[in-house]
Enzyme design. Structure first.
Site, mmCIF file in Angstrom:
data_model
loop_
_atom_site.group_PDB
_atom_site.id
_atom_site.type_symbol
_atom_site.label_atom_id
_atom_site.label_comp_id
_atom_site.label_asym_id
_atom_site.label_seq_id
_atom_site.Cartn_x
_atom_site.Cartn_y
_atom_site.Cartn_z
ATOM 1 N N ARG A 28 0.831 -1.206 0.000
ATOM 2 C CA ARG A 28 0.000 0.000 0.000
ATOM 3 C C ARG A 28 0.868 1.259 0.000
ATOM 4 N NH1 ARG A 28 -5.251 -1.659 1.995
ATOM 5 N NH2 ARG A 28 -5.860 0.410 1.369
ATOM 6 N N ARG A 32 -2.963 7.321 1.111
ATOM 7 C CA ARG A 32 -3.362 8.533 1.844
ATOM 8 C C ARG A 32 -2.296 9.172 2.717
ATOM 9 N NH1 ARG A 32 -8.324 5.441 4.058
ATOM 10 N NH2 ARG A 32 -6.702 3.902 3.758
ATOM 11 N N ARG A 41 -6.407 12.347 -5.530
ATOM 12 C CA ARG A 41 -7.588 11.575 -5.139
ATOM 13 C C ARG A 41 -8.817 12.489 -5.032
ATOM 14 N NH1 ARG A 41 -11.575 9.810 -4.232
ATOM 15 N NH2 ARG A 41 -12.325 8.218 -2.795
ATOM 16 N N ASP A 78 -7.242 -1.916 -6.708
ATOM 17 C CA ASP A 78 -7.742 -2.506 -5.469
ATOM 18 C C ASP A 78 -8.149 -3.945 -5.740
ATOM 19 O OD1 ASP A 78 -8.530 -1.545 -2.581
ATOM 20 O OD2 ASP A 78 -10.019 -3.003 -3.213
ATOM 21 N N TYR A 154 -15.134 -10.647 1.464
ATOM 22 C CA TYR A 154 -15.778 -9.340 1.265
ATOM 23 C C TYR A 154 -17.066 -9.480 0.464
ATOM 24 C CZ TYR A 154 -11.698 -6.832 3.027
ATOM 25 O OH TYR A 154 -10.704 -6.347 3.825
#
Ligand code: CP3
Length: 346
Positions: A28, A32, A41, A78, A154
């Site tokens: 990752r 952010r 973003r 992702d 998920y």
């Protein structure tokens, strides 16, 4: 003795060649914690729009390379684009994580497409194609997908949960339904990785972030075997491309996983003792990991000691320096710089 520096140290380590200094990348690594990521973003309507716009994804992939000089760039995307391309409704609520329309019965499964909408995923392949020429010559390009178990968890819960109990319950109560979902994901993910490789990925990583919540028999059935099948299918199409698996939380079952998965490298999570992994895992396997992401947030002596323990613990092996899980959004950029300086001067 002098070592001649390989063209791409990350790929050399994956081939089992111990490097004088371990190559480095971070799971990752785009995201952010970087102000330049937050800036681009904010220009996208949603996280998925961002993921499907090559102008954004190429830039997000390159940002951490420019700033820190990592040895590998990971495609910005992702793991949940696969359910999205299979026709499940997927969205990302800011600050809350992913939301999917949960699949709980045969009817839900029957609404999925037989194979992903490759047109929908074409921005991913375009991103890889553009990155091939945009990256510095010594930086390798990594593609990825989620492991069938992690993605299925998920798809069934419709979100992240503390222990992915909804998927574990369905696997007990409706094993045929669950097996059909896993099979669909093995096929889709293998073809997805093969297409990423054809587009320019030089190595691929399979993220099994929820591997650690299953008891041994379920771990073998729903984690190890599907990953082994996925890897075999990728290898049939791209025999030379190294595959890394990251079975987070696999703990005492790592040796079983490594023995069956057919991968070139294993990503180790934070809880794994490096010396134990070196002793337990086959000598030709490269080992990746496993600095605690919270040590990187903390900085200072905790960070320096953590780095040194990782370097010493894996020192005898082909090692790729990484975190034991993804970098956290609150990580100070200065701590990543400090980490790089220390690993590079080791
Ligand atoms: O490594 C990289 O820099 C490439 C990008 C990448 C993302 N997600 C971007 C992302 C990768 C490799 C992933 C993998 C991923 N996605 C995993 C496996 C690795 C892991 O961390 O366990 C999982 C489980 C997911 C699913 C997912 N995506 C969750 C649970 C979340 C929400 C939690 C969170 O970290 O925000 C996401 C969203 C996501 N994926 C973001 C990013 C940068 C944040 C969304 C945003 O920027 O608006």
């Amino acid at each position: 003795m002098t070592f001649s520096k390989p063209a791409k140290p990350f790929l050399a380590a994956l081939a089992g060649q111990r490097q004088p200094r371990p190559p480095v990348w971070l799971m990752r690594q785009a995201g952010r914690y970087l102000p330049e990521y937050r800036e681009i973003r904010a220009r996208a309507a949603s996280f998925l729009d961002f993921c499907y716009t090559p102008a954004f994804t190429v830039e997000a992939t390159l940002q951490p390379i420019r700033r820190f000089g990592f040895d590998a760039a990971i495609l910005f995307s992702d793991i949940l684009v696969v359910p999205d391309a299979l026709g499940q409704t997927v969205s990302f609520e800011s600050g809350e994580g992913p939301r999917l329309d949960p699949i709980t019965d045969a009817e839900g499964l029957s609404r999925l497409k037989a194979e992903p909408d490759w047109q929908k995923l074409s921005p991913v392949f375009e991103t890889l194609d553009r990155l091939k020429t945009a990256l510095p010559g010594d930086v390798a390009l990594i593609g990825f997908c989620g492991a069938p178990w992690t993605v299925a968890s998920y798809m069934i819960a419709g979100r992240g949960t503390p222990d992915q109990a909804p998927a574990r319950l369905i696997a007990y109560r409706q094993p045929n339904l669950f097996a059909a979902l896993i099979d669909r994901l093995v096929e889709a993910s293998a073809e997805y990785l093969a297409r990423q490789i054809a587009a320019g990925a030089e190595a691929v990583q399979v993220f099994d972030s929820w591997a650690g919540v299953l008891p041994p028999a379920e771990f073998e059935r729903w984690c190890v075997k599907p990953v082994a099948a996925l890897v075999a299918k990728v290898k049939a199409k791209a025999p030379k491309t190294p595959v890394i698996a990251f079975p987070r939380g696999a703990a005492t079952q790592l040796a079983k996983f490594a023995g069956m998965a057919g991968v070139s490298a294993i990503g180790l999570d934070t809880a794994v003792e490096p010396a134990a992994a070196v002793a337990a895992l086959p000598g030709d396997l490269a080992l990746q990991g496993n600095l605690d992401p919270l040590a990187l947030v903390a900085g200072g002596a905790a960070l320096d000691e953590g780095i040194d323990r990782v370097l010493q613990g894996f020192g005898s092996r082909a090692h790729i320096f990484n975190l034991g899980h993804g970098i956290l959004p609150e990580t100070p950029v200065a701590h990543v710089e400090r980490m790089m300086a220390r690993v590079r001067s080791a």
